[in-house]
Design a protein around this motif. Sequence first.
Motif, PDB file in Angstrom:
ATOM      1  N   PRO A  96     -35.873 -65.411  29.325  1.00 60.61           N
ATOM      2  CA  PRO A  96     -35.581 -66.316  30.439  1.00 60.61           C
ATOM      3  C   PRO A  96     -35.512 -67.784  30.033  1.00 60.61           C
ATOM      4  O   PRO A  96     -34.683 -68.529  30.543  1.00 60.61           O
ATOM      5  N   LEU A  97     -36.357 -68.207  29.084  1.00 61.69           N
ATOM      6  CA  LEU A  97     -36.352 -69.619  28.716  1.00 61.69           C
ATOM      7  C   LEU A  97     -35.117 -69.980  27.890  1.00 61.69           C
ATOM      8  O   LEU A  97     -34.525 -71.042  28.098  1.00 61.69           O
ATOM      9  N   THR A  98     -34.697 -69.123  26.982  1.00 59.05           N
ATOM     10  CA  THR A  98     -33.477 -69.425  26.240  1.00 59.05           C
ATOM     11  C   THR A  98     -32.262 -69.385  27.157  1.00 59.05           C
ATOM     12  O   THR A  98     -31.336 -70.194  27.002  1.00 59.05           O
ATOM     13  N   ALA A  99     -32.254 -68.483  28.135  1.00 58.88           N
ATOM     14  CA  ALA A  99     -31.160 -68.473  29.120  1.00 58.88           C
ATOM     15  C   ALA A  99     -31.149 -69.766  29.918  1.00 58.88           C
ATOM     16  O   ALA A  99     -30.082 -70.344  30.181  1.00 58.88           O
ATOM     17  N   TYR A 100     -32.327 -70.227  30.301  1.00 58.68           N
ATOM     18  CA  TYR A 100     -32.444 -71.488  31.033  1.00 58.68           C
ATOM     19  C   TYR A 100     -31.947 -72.653  30.176  1.00 58.68           C
ATOM     20  O   TYR A 100     -31.199 -73.518  30.645  1.00 58.68           O
ATOM     21  N   LEU A 101     -32.329 -72.672  28.906  1.00 59.43           N
ATOM     22  CA  LEU A 101     -31.903 -73.743  28.016  1.00 59.43           C
ATOM     23  C   LEU A 101     -30.392 -73.709  27.789  1.00 59.43           C
ATOM     24  O   LEU A 101     -29.736 -74.759  27.733  1.00 59.43           O
TER      25      LEU A 101
END
Length: 365
Positions: free
Chosen positions: A269-274
């Motif tokens: 989720p965090l890499t997708a957000y970034l």
Amino acid sequence: MDLSVMFFGADAPGGAETGAAEAGAGRGRHVEAYDDILAVARAADRLGFHAVWTPERHFQQVGQVFPSPPVLSAALAVATERIGIRAGSVVLPLHHPLRVVEDWAVVDNLSRGRVGLSVATGWHSADFVVSPGAYADRRERVRRDVPLLRRLWAGEAVEFEDGVGEAVAVRPTPAPVQEALPLWLTTSGSPETWETAGRLRTGVLGATVGQSRDELAGKIARYRAAHAAAPEPDGTPLSGMAPHGKVTLMAHTFVGEDDAHVQRLVAAPLTAYLRSYVRQTSANRSADRRTAGLTDEQTALMAEFAFRRYLTWGSLLGSAETCRKMLADLRDLGVDEVACFIDFGLGRDDVLAGLHRLAELQEEL
């Protein structure tokens, strides 16, 4: 050190966004997002966190549920009892200062005096479709309007031009509960903005991401020096912040059972957000040409690099012991408050579990 909760852009604590909404598509799909936001705010209130921050976002893939901080904050004000209700941030050049004060005075009344605002210049050209003439000089507008916000909040009558071009003195209503408006200035990292916050004698709202520990230390020192040298505003009270000002830093946060478990949980989720954030940056008309020309593969690589670097310093992503060390380091740097990003794609249950673990750390600060 204070700990607060920061919503920053994902559609909910329940998932990162997959694309900008098209006309008529996905009606009602944000209802659950608002339910999640209220649930997290109520939990943060019960657990003793210092404040809850909501951003201002327009027309982008990131942050579709945050077009109006005062509207959402009015709901948060009546859903909570003691936690501070803050804008992180109001894009000040998009709004008339009178309207900003009137809207937030309503929230201050609903919350019995718990409002605080961080103001931002704005950065994305698309946001300014609602006020295109304010984009070029947006930084100067903020420097000009911060003292005006203080005067209006204090109840001073100020002259503006009316509908027929005549000057008329107006005083905003309703009167807020707080005598002085707690103010921060949001910075994306520019040392000059840190210094401007000091000269304006506001707090400063920055972020750990995108800078080293040494860079951050230099900016904090620059802010403290400018704040100490600046005179108090004439005729308007300050917000009661500490004499040296207030440094609030935003950091992505999830306190888990152990570091390995947290990294497995937040990686996707965090890499997708970034990736989503990088795409938004590249869509900005004033973006660097190198950023604007990034391919999907380059965007993914940049997001992966940012994620790995962020795990080494600057985030509160890990076990309680890892996050405890990070908080102690930030406190030693002179940080007064950490605003904890919690909405980067984790589900509600995970967010709430992490919030409870973070609350246990808060008791040690």
